[in-house]
Design a protein around this motif. Structure first.
Motif, short mmCIF file in Angstrom:
data_model
loop_
_atom_site.label_atom_id
_atom_site.label_comp_id
_atom_site.label_asym_id
_atom_site.label_seq_id
_atom_site.Cartn_x
_atom_site.Cartn_y
_atom_site.Cartn_z
N MET A 1 -16.71 -11.13 -29.12
CA MET A 1 -16.38 -10.35 -30.31
C MET A 1 -16.35 -11.19 -31.57
O MET A 1 -16.45 -10.67 -32.68
N ILE A 2 -16.20 -12.51 -31.42
CA ILE A 2 -16.08 -13.40 -32.58
C ILE A 2 -17.47 -13.66 -33.16
O ILE A 2 -18.36 -14.12 -32.48
N ILE B 1 -11.53 -15.84 -39.37
CA ILE B 1 -12.40 -15.54 -38.24
C ILE B 1 -12.81 -14.06 -38.33
O ILE B 1 -11.96 -13.19 -38.40
N SER B 2 -14.12 -13.83 -38.35
CA SER B 2 -14.60 -12.45 -38.39
C SER B 2 -14.93 -12.01 -36.96
O SER B 2 -15.49 -12.77 -36.17
N MET B 3 -14.53 -10.76 -36.68
CA MET B 3 -14.71 -10.20 -35.33
C MET B 3 -15.29 -8.81 -35.42
O MET B 3 -15.00 -8.08 -36.37
N GLU B 4 -16.06 -8.46 -34.43
CA GLU B 4 -16.61 -7.11 -34.31
C GLU B 4 -15.66 -6.31 -33.43
O GLU B 4 -15.50 -6.60 -32.24
N GLN C 1 -16.70 -2.19 -36.37
CA GLN C 1 -16.26 -2.68 -37.68
C GLN C 1 -16.01 -4.18 -37.61
O GLN C 1 -15.65 -4.71 -36.56
N THR C 2 -16.21 -4.83 -38.74
CA THR C 2 -15.92 -6.26 -38.82
C THR C 2 -14.51 -6.43 -39.35
O THR C 2 -14.16 -5.87 -40.39
N ARG C 3 -13.71 -7.19 -38.63
CA ARG C 3 -12.33 -7.44 -39.04
C ARG C 3 -12.13 -8.93 -39.21
O ARG C 3 -12.79 -9.74 -38.56
N LEU C 4 -11.20 -9.31 -40.07
CA LEU C 4 -10.88 -10.71 -40.31
C LEU C 4 -9.49 -11.03 -39.80
O LEU C 4 -8.56 -10.23 -39.93
N MET C 5 -9.37 -12.21 -39.23
CA MET C 5 -8.07 -12.72 -38.83
C MET C 5 -7.98 -14.14 -39.38
O MET C 5 -8.88 -14.95 -39.14
N LYS C 6 -6.93 -14.42 -40.15
CA LYS C 6 -6.80 -15.74 -40.76
C LYS C 6 -5.82 -16.59 -39.97
O LYS C 6 -4.67 -16.23 -39.79
N LEU C 7 -6.32 -17.74 -39.48
CA LEU C 7 -5.51 -18.72 -38.77
C LEU C 7 -5.17 -19.82 -39.76
O LEU C 7 -6.08 -20.47 -40.29
N ILE D 1 -15.90 -22.85 -32.97
CA ILE D 1 -16.22 -21.42 -33.07
C ILE D 1 -17.66 -21.20 -33.51
O ILE D 1 -18.37 -20.38 -32.94
N ASN D 2 -18.10 -21.95 -34.52
CA ASN D 2 -19.43 -21.73 -35.08
C ASN D 2 -20.54 -22.47 -34.36
O ASN D 2 -21.72 -22.13 -34.50
#
Length: 192
Positions: free
Chosen positions: A77-78, A95-98, A102-108, A128-129
């Motif tokens: 999903m990432i 971090i953008s996730m599907e 929809q694309t959602r962001l989670m900030k670490l 991650i990348n």
């Protein structure tokens, strides 16, 4: 106890030394550890974040001894991560996730609870990348404003000014100074 058992964790209910959760305990068969870090802040909570070959697992720091997983995100999903700064200028990964089309962001946010938050953030970015972040460009200091010297105050072309360098031998500098004619300072030459 074998080395593998030691790495993967102790028996159920036993804690790692120091009361911290052993992140290797969450590994499933065929799954490998990529990164883990305690002190990751998401919104108002601190987490032990564990990135494996298959998933991103978040365990609330205050609940580590129980080992209860607060959030589990499949790696599939990432989509990627971008390095940022939070409002307190701490390093962070967005971090953008599907999720459900929809694309959602989670900030670490990598907090001061981590020994080297800058380095840890860069390593998570690379994990991650799949490639390292671009090196940070150091801003060049702005040059000081130049002072215009009136033509009458310019040094004579036949005389050379010598500025000693810390690398040059002291005897060589004193010999050069003897050869250079003494000049008046610019302040003495410019008269109102």
């Amino acid at each position: 106890m074998s080395l593998i058992e030691n790495l993967r964790g102790r028996g159920e209910g036993e804690e790692s030394p120091g009361g911290k959760y052993n992140p290797f305990r969450i590994l499933e068969i065929g799954e490998s550890m990529v990164r883990y870090c305690d002190g990751i802040r998401i919104k108002n909570y601190n987490f032990l974040a564990i990135l494996t070959s298959d998933r991103l697992v978040l365990i609330e720091s205050a609940q580590q001894s129980a080992g209860t997983i607060a959030k589990e995100i499949p790696v599939s999903m990432i989509q990627g991560a971008v390095m940022e700064r939070d409002e307190k200028n701490r390093p962070a990964l967005a971090i953008s996730m599907e999720v459900g089309g929809q694309t959602r962001l989670m900030k670490l946010v990598f907090t001061g609870l981590i020994a080297e938050p800058e380095t840890e953030c860069r390593e998570w970015f690379a994990a991650i990348n799949g490639y390292p972040p671009e090196p940070e460009v150091q801003k060049e200091p702005e040059p000081l404003p130049s002072v215009q010297v009136p033509p009458s105050a310019e040094p004579h072309p036949q005389s050379k000014q010598v500025s000693p360098s810390p690398i040059i031998d002291a005897e060589a500098v004193s010999a050069v100074r003897k050869e250079v004619p003494v000049q008046e300072s610019v302040a003495d030459q410019v008269k109102p």
